[in-house]
Motif scaffolding. Structure first.
Motif, PDB file in Angstrom:
ATOM      1  N   GLU A 134      12.776  47.642  22.302  1.00  0.00           N
ATOM      2  CA  GLU A 134      13.152  48.703  21.367  1.00  0.00           C
ATOM      3  C   GLU A 134      13.815  48.116  20.118  1.00  0.00           C
ATOM      4  N   ILE A 135      14.658  47.121  20.312  1.00  0.00           N
ATOM      5  CA  ILE A 135      15.338  46.464  19.195  1.00  0.00           C
ATOM      6  C   ILE A 135      14.332  45.756  18.292  1.00  0.00           C
ATOM      7  N   LEU A 136      13.392  45.044  18.887  1.00  0.00           N
ATOM      8  CA  LEU A 136      12.389  44.317  18.097  1.00  0.00           C
ATOM      9  C   LEU A 136      11.517  45.279  17.295  1.00  0.00           C
ATOM     10  N   GLU A 137      11.098  46.360  17.915  1.00  0.00           N
ATOM     11  CA  GLU A 137      10.252  47.333  17.214  1.00  0.00           C
ATOM     12  C   GLU A 137      10.979  47.909  16.011  1.00  0.00           C
ATOM     13  N   LEU A 138      12.260  48.208  16.181  1.00  0.00           N
ATOM     14  CA  LEU A 138      13.030  48.769  15.078  1.00  0.00           C
ATOM     15  C   LEU A 138      13.227  47.734  13.973  1.00  0.00           C
ATOM     16  N   ALA A 139      13.570  46.501  14.356  1.00  0.00           N
ATOM     17  CA  ALA A 139      13.781  45.455  13.358  1.00  0.00           C
ATOM     18  C   ALA A 139      12.523  45.205  12.540  1.00  0.00           C
ATOM     19  N   ASN A 140      11.375  45.202  13.178  1.00  0.00           N
ATOM     20  CA  ASN A 140      10.125  44.906  12.482  1.00  0.00           C
ATOM     21  C   ASN A 140       9.692  46.024  11.543  1.00  0.00           C
ATOM     22  N   GLN A 141      10.253  47.206  11.710  1.00  0.00           N
ATOM     23  CA  GLN A 141       9.980  48.277  10.753  1.00  0.00           C
ATOM     24  C   GLN A 141      10.525  47.943   9.367  1.00  0.00           C
ATOM     25  N   ALA A 142      11.478  47.018   9.315  1.00  0.00           N
ATOM     26  CA  ALA A 142      12.104  46.658   8.043  1.00  0.00           C
ATOM     27  C   ALA A 142      11.194  45.815   7.161  1.00  0.00           C
ATOM     28  N   ASP A 143      10.187  45.157   7.751  1.00  0.00           N
ATOM     29  CA  ASP A 143       9.310  44.293   6.947  1.00  0.00           C
ATOM     30  C   ASP A 143       7.888  44.324   7.494  1.00  0.00           C
ATOM     31  N   PRO A 144       7.183  45.422   7.277  1.00  0.00           N
ATOM     32  CA  PRO A 144       5.814  45.540   7.796  1.00  0.00           C
ATOM     33  C   PRO A 144       4.849  44.516   7.197  1.00  0.00           C
ATOM     34  N   ILE A 145       5.102  44.051   5.974  1.00  0.00           N
ATOM     35  CA  ILE A 145       4.219  43.058   5.366  1.00  0.00           C
ATOM     36  C   ILE A 145       4.307  41.744   6.125  1.00  0.00           C
ATOM     37  N   LEU A 146       5.524  41.319   6.437  1.00  0.00           N
ATOM     38  CA  LEU A 146       5.704  40.097   7.210  1.00  0.00           C
ATOM     39  C   LEU A 146       5.025  40.214   8.568  1.00  0.00           C
ATOM     40  N   VAL A 147       5.164  41.359   9.198  1.00  0.00           N
ATOM     41  CA  VAL A 147       4.535  41.583  10.500  1.00  0.00           C
ATOM     42  C   VAL A 147       3.016  41.518  10.376  1.00  0.00           C
ATOM     43  N   SER A 148       2.479  42.077   9.293  1.00  0.00           N
ATOM     44  CA  SER A 148       1.026  42.067   9.096  1.00  0.00           C
ATOM     45  C   SER A 148       0.481  40.657   8.894  1.00  0.00           C
ATOM     46  N   LEU A 149       1.348  39.738   8.464  1.00  0.00           N
ATOM     47  CA  LEU A 149       0.946  38.352   8.262  1.00  0.00           C
ATOM     48  C   LEU A 149       1.124  37.505   9.518  1.00  0.00           C
TER      49      LEU A 149
END
Length: 382
Positions: A134-149
């Motif tokens: 749950e923590i990781l999912e929330l944190a990754n919402q802060a930078d969707p571009i980085l996640v997409s890469l």
């Protein structure tokens, strides 16, 4: 061309022409290189607060640094005489013996969230880990571009701290920042996750910020230099004696590490990276055993040759930040022809090891002043 004397004898304009031809610079890039400072007042005003002007430093270049079989032109921005020459001469010694070999552990940064007013910190740590996904999912919402890469937060750590102001929990997000240094990304992720962590632990969140002790983002570089190339067994003995002094005395280790960072920090500066973060991480890492030690390590091989290595936290990037806003940083990165933050990190660390290699050799065979002061005086007389 001889890598030291002929290049040094050229005028600055001739050296610039040589680098432009060797690096394949476009006419636009050559024009930028000719601009003193390479930074307009408008660009400077977008980089920091309260701008009133710009301040120029020399750009030197190390030729012939070989890392993992690839030869690099390495730009260095600094004000100190001899730094570039030391790095280039160390690089030349290494190249004669096959160059440097390097690895990189990955572009992983640590983002820390401090939680206070917690009566049972150890129990709170367990609760945090139970909510990892749950923590990781929330944190990754802060930078969707980085996640997409392919980057983003991928793990959570929690540790209790007993302090004079009470117990607290430090939650650490491990974030793959890919080719960016990633400070803004990890800070934003920490801020995004903080309210959830307060809810999970019942604590109050205070600091939410990255750590510059990037222990999961290490550049490791090794080199083997033959006894003959160095100048004989006596030179190897001298280097090892100098290293032993630094290894067992923090006063000498501090100066030894300053010399090593003479190689690393100017490359970071040239490429628009955060030299203060790099220096802080390096010196903290030098103390990880509880005793301040040299960042480099030297020993004699079975065959009598000199073997050395360096391991450095290497939080650098080739995208974002100053690498984007300062036009000269982009140009100097193109001269290096690096294609990833990992490659840049390995080259920076190798330059630091080259600097240390030649400095120790010089100290062991007569001293820095004896070697460099006459050449500096000749330059000043011209």
């Amino acid at each position: 061309m001889d890598k030291t004397s002929d290049f040094s004898a050229m005028s600055a304009e001739e050296r610039r022409s040589y680098i432009a031809q060797t690096a394949g610079l476009s006419q636009k890039q050559q024009s930028l290189l000719c601009q003193e400072g390479g930074l307009s007042l408008e660009a400077a005003d977008s980089m920091i607060d309260n701008v009133i002007g710009t301040y120029s430093l020399p750009i030197g270049v190390v030729r012939g640094l070989v890392v993992n079989g690839k030869e690099y032109l390495v730009p260095m921005v600094c004000e100190e005489p001899w730094v570039v020459s030391c790095a280039e001469k160390g690089a030349e010694l290494a190249a004669r013996c096959g160059g440097f070999h390097a690895t990189y552990t990955g572009s992983i940064m640590i983002s820390q969230i401090q939680l206070t007013k917690i009566s049972n910190p150890r129990t709170a740590c367990l609760k945090v880990l139970e909510h990892k996904q749950e923590i990781l999912e929330l944190a990754n919402q802060a930078d969707p571009i980085l996640v997409s890469l392919g980057g983003g937060a991928f793990d959570v750590e929690a540790k209790p701290l007993d302090t004079e102001v009470g117990g607290m929990v430090i939650v650490q997000l491990l974030v793959d920042t890919k080719d960016a240094m990633g400070a803004n990304a990890v800070n934003t992720m920490a801020e995004k996750a903080a309210p959830l962590l307060s809810k999970i632990t019942g604590g109050k969140s205070y600091l939410r910020i990255l750590s510059n002790l990037a222990v999961h983002r290490l550049a490791r570089v090794g080199v083997s230099v033959s006894c003959d190339v160095l100048g004989g067994e006596e030179v190897v003995d001298g280097i090892l004696t100098a290293h032993a002094f630094a290894y067992h005395d923090p006063f000498r280790a501090c100066t030894s590490n300053k010399g090593t960072m003479n190689g690393a920090s100017p490359v970071a500066c040239a490429t628009g990276n955060d030299i203060r973060a790099l220096e802080a991480g390096a010196h903290a890492y030098a103390s990880r055993s509880g005793v301040y030690r040299p960042l480099t390590y030297w020993e004699r091989s079975v065959s009598g040759d000199l073997e050395g290595m360096i391991e450095l936290p290497m939080a650098v990037g080739i995208v974002g930040g100053t690498t984007k806003t300062h036009p000269m940083a982009g140009l100097l990165l193109s001269i290096m022809k690096v294609t990833s933050a990992a490659e840049l990190g390995m080259v920076i660390a190798a330059t630091g090891l080259a600097e240390n290699l030649w400095t120790l050799r010089t100290l062991a065979t007569g001293g820095l002043q004896a070697e460099f002061v006459p050449s500096l005086e000749r330059r000043l007389e011209q």
